[in-house]
Design an enzyme around this catalytic site. Sequence first.
Site, mmCIF file in Angstrom:
data_model
loop_
_atom_site.group_PDB
_atom_site.id
_atom_site.type_symbol
_atom_site.label_atom_id
_atom_site.label_comp_id
_atom_site.label_asym_id
_atom_site.label_seq_id
_atom_site.Cartn_x
_atom_site.Cartn_y
_atom_site.Cartn_z
ATOM 1 N N HIS A 97 17.246 26.181 34.796
ATOM 2 C CA HIS A 97 17.344 26.750 33.449
ATOM 3 C C HIS A 97 17.448 25.644 32.410
ATOM 4 O O HIS A 97 17.878 24.531 32.730
ATOM 5 C CB HIS A 97 18.604 27.619 33.302
ATOM 6 C CG HIS A 97 18.686 28.757 34.253
ATOM 7 N ND1 HIS A 97 19.736 28.908 35.135
ATOM 8 C CD2 HIS A 97 17.863 29.802 34.468
ATOM 9 C CE1 HIS A 97 19.554 30.012 35.853
ATOM 10 N NE2 HIS A 97 18.422 30.565 35.463
ATOM 11 N N HIS A 112 19.726 24.691 29.324
ATOM 12 C CA HIS A 112 21.043 25.037 28.767
ATOM 13 C C HIS A 112 21.165 24.470 27.357
ATOM 14 O O HIS A 112 20.444 23.550 26.972
ATOM 15 C CB HIS A 112 22.148 24.533 29.688
ATOM 16 C CG HIS A 112 22.342 25.414 30.887
ATOM 17 N ND1 HIS A 112 23.513 26.087 31.132
ATOM 18 C CD2 HIS A 112 21.499 25.747 31.902
ATOM 19 C CE1 HIS A 112 23.392 26.799 32.250
ATOM 20 N NE2 HIS A 112 22.181 26.594 32.739
ATOM 21 N N HIS A 161 23.170 29.173 28.928
ATOM 22 C CA HIS A 161 21.709 29.136 28.808
ATOM 23 C C HIS A 161 21.308 28.998 27.347
ATOM 24 O O HIS A 161 21.947 29.573 26.457
ATOM 25 C CB HIS A 161 21.079 30.420 29.334
ATOM 26 C CG HIS A 161 21.068 30.516 30.814
ATOM 27 N ND1 HIS A 161 20.270 31.412 31.471
ATOM 28 C CD2 HIS A 161 21.730 29.836 31.768
ATOM 29 C CE1 HIS A 161 20.454 31.275 32.769
ATOM 30 N NE2 HIS A 161 21.349 30.338 32.967
ATOM 31 N N HIS A 183 19.020 38.017 29.682
ATOM 32 C CA HIS A 183 18.541 37.138 30.744
ATOM 33 C C HIS A 183 17.550 37.908 31.609
ATOM 34 O O HIS A 183 17.682 39.109 31.805
ATOM 35 C CB HIS A 183 19.718 36.663 31.609
ATOM 36 C CG HIS A 183 19.291 35.856 32.783
ATOM 37 N ND1 HIS A 183 18.821 34.574 32.663
ATOM 38 C CD2 HIS A 183 19.241 36.160 34.093
ATOM 39 C CE1 HIS A 183 18.513 34.111 33.860
ATOM 40 N NE2 HIS A 183 18.765 35.071 34.749
ATOM 41 N N HIS A 194 14.852 35.162 28.090
ATOM 42 C CA HIS A 194 15.045 34.243 26.977
ATOM 43 C C HIS A 194 14.407 32.900 27.299
ATOM 44 O O HIS A 194 14.022 32.641 28.443
ATOM 45 C CB HIS A 194 16.520 34.129 26.569
ATOM 46 C CG HIS A 194 17.458 33.738 27.653
ATOM 47 N ND1 HIS A 194 17.481 32.482 28.215
ATOM 48 C CD2 HIS A 194 18.431 34.439 28.282
ATOM 49 C CE1 HIS A 194 18.422 32.423 29.125
ATOM 50 N NE2 HIS A 194 19.020 33.607 29.195
ATOM 51 N N ASP A 235 15.331 30.724 30.345
ATOM 52 C CA ASP A 235 15.035 31.226 31.692
ATOM 53 C C ASP A 235 13.762 30.557 32.188
ATOM 54 O O ASP A 235 12.677 30.823 31.686
ATOM 55 C CB ASP A 235 14.784 32.745 31.667
ATOM 56 C CG ASP A 235 16.000 33.559 31.344
ATOM 57 O OD1 ASP A 235 17.108 33.091 31.630
ATOM 58 O OD2 ASP A 235 15.836 34.671 30.817
ATOM 59 N N HIS A 291 20.850 24.964 39.801
ATOM 60 C CA HIS A 291 21.952 25.719 40.394
ATOM 61 C C HIS A 291 21.882 25.714 41.916
ATOM 62 O O HIS A 291 20.813 25.537 42.498
ATOM 63 C CB HIS A 291 21.933 27.167 39.896
ATOM 64 C CG HIS A 291 22.272 27.304 38.451
ATOM 65 N ND1 HIS A 291 23.554 27.467 38.000
ATOM 66 C CD2 HIS A 291 21.479 27.296 37.346
ATOM 67 C CE1 HIS A 291 23.553 27.573 36.679
ATOM 68 N NE2 HIS A 291 22.307 27.472 36.257
#
Length: 188
Positions: free
Chosen positions: A81, A83, A99, A107, A116, A119, A159
């Site tokens: 993502h 951020h 995010h 999301h 968004h 993403d 992640h």
Amino acid sequence: MKKIILSIALIPFLFSCDSSSSESDTDDEGILLMEERNAVAVIDAKSGSMTSGTVSFEEKDGEVEIDAEIKGLSPGSHAIHIHENGDCSADDGKSAGGHWNPTNRAHGKWGMPPFHVGDIGNLEVGEDSVGTLSLETDKWCIGCEDANKNILGKAIIIHEGPDDFSSQPSGAAGPRIGCGEIVESSVM
């Protein structure tokens, strides 16, 4: 007196028509060409992981292409993502904030509304522990004045788990195991 006012009123117009610009040029046929711009995020390990890699961005003709190559990941899917903060100083990557979502959208999965601009999706990682991802979009820019599109000063977060594309606000992807600030790059 009217002539002076008219002349002063034309000054901004005359300067705005100046054809010399650091961001654009014209070809031999007078077609406006946009300058190519590049950015990069060098991914450093977070949360005790071995994650590393590079995410590169190239803007050309109003489109930004992203190419990610991330190493040190376990096989499977790992969310990636953008951020909101270009700050990777925290050991767990949380200094990068949430995010990047300047238009306050739900999301979701990239390209399938609602989603968004932060993403991106999932990296698919094989037994070699390397995940790659490429996409092209007109929803981002590199260093433009539109705060809803400019990716500079944001961060890329990798992640531990996959993005489920539905949990709000971030896809339930688990701990942040990699982080890199998006900065302008002169050479790609």
